[in-house]
Design a protein around this motif. Structure first.
Motif, PDB file in Angstrom:
ATOM      1  N   VAL A 217       1.048  -1.240  -0.157  1.00 33.31           N
ATOM      2  CA  VAL A 217      -0.108  -0.154   0.214  1.00 33.31           C
ATOM      3  C   VAL A 217       1.010   1.121  -0.068  1.00 33.31           C
ATOM      4  O   VAL A 217       1.701   2.107   1.075  1.00 33.31           O
ATOM      5  N   VAL A 218       0.638   1.733  -0.742  1.00 32.24           N
ATOM      6  CA  VAL A 218       1.148   3.649  -1.063  1.00 32.24           C
ATOM      7  C   VAL A 218       1.054   4.508  -1.054  1.00 32.24           C
ATOM      8  O   VAL A 218      -0.244   4.641  -1.402  1.00 32.24           O
ATOM      9  N   ALA A 219       1.102   5.119   0.182  1.00 31.66           N
ATOM     10  CA  ALA A 219       0.453   6.380   0.788  1.00 31.66           C
ATOM     11  C   ALA A 219       1.539   7.892   1.188  1.00 31.66           C
ATOM     12  O   ALA A 219       2.911   7.240   0.745  1.00 31.66           O
TER      13      ALA A 219
ATOM     14  N   VAL B 279       4.866  -0.667   8.567  1.00 30.08           N
ATOM     15  CA  VAL B 279       5.008   0.178   7.662  1.00 30.08           C
ATOM     16  C   VAL B 279       5.996   0.540   7.472  1.00 30.08           C
ATOM     17  O   VAL B 279       6.744   0.791   8.877  1.00 30.08           O
ATOM     18  N   VAL B 280       6.596   1.832   6.732  1.00 30.54           N
ATOM     19  CA  VAL B 280       7.835   1.876   6.325  1.00 30.54           C
ATOM     20  C   VAL B 280       7.429   3.412   6.154  1.00 30.54           C
ATOM     21  O   VAL B 280       7.129   4.065   5.133  1.00 30.54           O
ATOM     22  N   TYR B 281       8.066   4.632   6.206  1.00 30.07           N
ATOM     23  CA  TYR B 281       8.031   6.139   6.377  1.00 30.07           C
ATOM     24  C   TYR B 281      10.156   6.769   6.189  1.00 30.07           C
ATOM     25  O   TYR B 281      10.479   6.207   6.632  1.00 30.07           O
ATOM     26  N   GLY B 282       9.855   7.960   5.554  1.00 26.07           N
ATOM     27  CA  GLY B 282      11.186   8.339   6.234  1.00 26.07           C
ATOM     28  C   GLY B 282      10.971   9.054   7.264  1.00 26.07           C
ATOM     29  O   GLY B 282      10.390   9.213   7.988  1.00 26.07           O
TER      30      GLY B 282
ATOM     31  N   VAL C  62       2.856  -5.029   3.396  1.00 25.86           N
ATOM     32  CA  VAL C  62       3.779  -3.553   3.675  1.00 25.86           C
ATOM     33  C   VAL C  62       2.766  -2.056   3.626  1.00 25.86           C
ATOM     34  O   VAL C  62       2.645  -2.429   2.783  1.00 25.86           O
ATOM     35  N   VAL C  63       2.948  -0.742   4.679  1.00 25.17           N
ATOM     36  CA  VAL C  63       2.630   0.307   3.789  1.00 25.17           C
ATOM     37  C   VAL C  63       3.106   1.333   4.182  1.00 25.17           C
ATOM     38  O   VAL C  63       4.055   0.894   4.738  1.00 25.17           O
TER      39      VAL C  63
ATOM     40  N   LEU D 270      -2.632   2.012  -4.359  1.00 27.79           N
ATOM     41  CA  LEU D 270      -2.190   4.009  -4.645  1.00 27.79           C
ATOM     42  C   LEU D 270      -3.289   4.756  -4.013  1.00 27.79           C
ATOM     43  O   LEU D 270      -4.438   4.762  -4.507  1.00 27.79           O
ATOM     44  N   ASP D 271      -2.520   4.801  -2.607  1.00 31.57           N
ATOM     45  CA  ASP D 271      -4.320   5.549  -1.799  1.00 31.57           C
ATOM     46  C   ASP D 271      -3.656   7.234  -1.623  1.00 31.57           C
ATOM     47  O   ASP D 271      -2.622   7.549  -1.839  1.00 31.57           O
TER      48      ASP D 271
END
Length: 496
Positions: free
Chosen positions: A74-76, A102-105, A124-125, A150-151
């Motif tokens: 899931v891409v947010a 969840v992974v993020y910068g 994986v989000v 693609l959210d």
């Protein structure tokens, strides 16, 4: 219609029942049959309509427990939305023990690399930049991916992430299922759907469903330099349980938050320049109900789903009509009533009509509360606090002192003396009712006259519905005075 009609696995139905979800929302009713059949889909829906479950339930329903690879991605657009989606999917998949990560910068990549290696998540989000970084490091492998989501595609387009998204899509299998969600259906979004999706089914939630009927929408016409004083009066009169204040820029967010803090309000802010750890902490505190006021930019608050928000204040009008729909959607959730108030300068009135045309709902004009009304609201808060203290027994330790004072002074004099220390009688000064808030002033001259008194705001109880008192208020045009100026306070009598 019920969730049992969609042939979902029993552990998923058990999780839905535990969470209290009985009937699917409109977007779920339309999306679930399509997604469960494995077809590509593009859905037009706002945050808050239940779209996470619309794509999350089909993902969970076809998870293969024997496959240890990533089966859904899931891409947010933002970290906050990614975290929220991960939390929702974890709750929905609790019955089948789905592994969601969840992974993020803004968070150490070393920790994320280790979690991907050891936990082997099934779902994986994440945000586009961090997902692409992990793919390039060969830590995130998508060869067995079944579903790509693609959210908030329009937001990713607006934020300049679309090249990263294209690079991510190129790393996914050709036979994947792709689900795209967007609040708007611009030509650019339609073009992207043709690139990423195969013969997609298009689902749309009409604008009338985007703006909840439970949200009262008002506007206040004022100058820019009047906004802050009007805002604080509104908060004092309405006494929101939880409120979000939206500002157009990060600088404005900082200014409003600092001003509210100086006046003793329980307020924090989030925007793109605040470190992720702090943002996460603020959102968690707000979600738990320990923070009364959240000041935010549109991007930072994207996807926030907190059912306790009773009021949304648009300190600055939105840059586009779609963002207005997103803002007011932060309140009136989970079947609760909500209030939205937008501050509009005279030059912005034509743009306000454009927003009304989009939302198909007229905003009612609202008269700003007067200083006297704000003072009356704060007195009621003080009475509510006193009632709570009496009911809880906290005041029992002072009963003997109270009896001693009453032997020497009339009760009215004692109460008046207490109020004189807590509330200012200066009509040009914003009032305060408890011991920590520096008394706000209308200008520097008033500040000198008012001295260095202080108070603090710790209001409790429920605020009135916006606009109700304004509609019922009557004025004597000749005298310029309001009829029935006496304020009736609700005071509970102590039982003997």
């Amino acid at each position: 219609m019920k969730f049992t009609e969609f042939n979902l696995k029993q552990p998923i139905l058990d999780s839905l029942q535990e969470l209290g979800f009985e009937a699917p929302t409109p977007i779920q009713q339309q999306a679930l049959p399509v997604a469960l059949e494995g077809r590509d889909m593009i859905g037009q829906a706002q945050t808050g309509t239940g779209k996470t479950a619309a794509f999350g339930l089909p993902i969970l329903n076809k998870l293969d427990d024997s496959n240890k690879s990533v089966q859904a991605l899931v891409v947010a657009p933002t970290r906050e939305l990614a975290i929220q989606v991960q939390e929702e999917l974890f709750r929905l998949g609790k019955g089948q023990r789905a592994r969601v990560y969840v992974v993020y910068g803004g968070s150490p990549i070393g920790k994320q690399l280790e979690r991907l290696r050891t936990n082997r998540p099934q779902i994986v989000v994440g945000t586009p930049g961090r997902i692409l970084d992990l793919i390039k490091r060969k830590a995130l492998k998508l060869q067995d991916l079944q579903t790509l989501v693609l959210d908030e595609a329009d937001e990713m387009l607006n934020m300049g992430f679309i090249e990263d998204v294209k690079a991510i899509v190129e790393e996914t299998p050709e036979n994947r299922q792709t689900l795209m969600f967007s609040a708007t259906m611009s030509p650019a979004i339609k073009s992207l759907s043709k690139q990423f999706l195969k013969e997609p089914t298009q689902i749309r939630i009409e604008a009338k469903e985007m703006t909840a009927d439970l949200i009262e929408q008002h506007f206040i016409k004022c100058r820019d330099d009047e906004k802050f004083d009007i805002l604080t009066r509104l908060i004092d009169v309405q006494n929101p349980t939880q409120a979000i204040i939206f500002c157009r820029t990060k600088k404005r967010v900082d200014e409003v938050t600092r001003g509210l803090g100086l006046r003793g309000y329980n307020a924090e802010c989030i925007h793109g320049d605040i470190v992720q750890q702090k943002r996460t902490s603020v959102i968690n505190t707000f979600r738990k109900g320990q923070l009364e006021i959240l000041v935010a930019t549109d991007v930072a608050a994207r996807g926030l789903d907190i059912s306790g928000v009773t009021h949304v204040y648009n300190y600055d009008i939105t840059q586009d009509p779609e963002s207005y729909v997103h803002r007011i959607g932060r309140t009136g959730r989970a079947g609760n009533d909500g209030v939205s108030i937008t501050f509009v300068t005279p030059m912005e009135m034509p743009y306000l009509r454009t927003i009304e045309h989009l939302t198909r709902k007229e905003m009612m004009p609202m008269k700003p509360p007067t200083v006297q009304e704000a003072q009356a609201g704060q007195i009621q808060q003080l009475i509510d606090q006193a009632n709570e203290m009496l009911e809880s027994g906290q005041a029992a330790q002072h009963f003997n002192t109270a009896k001693l004072l009453l032997q020497h002074y009339p009760a009215n004099d004692l109460v008046a003396a207490l109020l004189s220390q807590l509330i200012s009688d200066n009509s040009q000064v914003q009032v305060a009712i408890s011991p920590q808030r520096p008394l706000p002033n209308a200008n520097k001259k008033e500040a000198k006259r008012s001295g260095n008194r202080s108070g603090s705001r710790q209001g409790g109880g429920k605020g009135y519905k916006a606009g109700k008192s304004d509609r019922s208020r009557r004025y004597d045009d000749k005298a310029g005075k309001k009829e029935g100026s006496h304020k009736a306070y609700k005071i509970k009598k102590r039982q003997a």
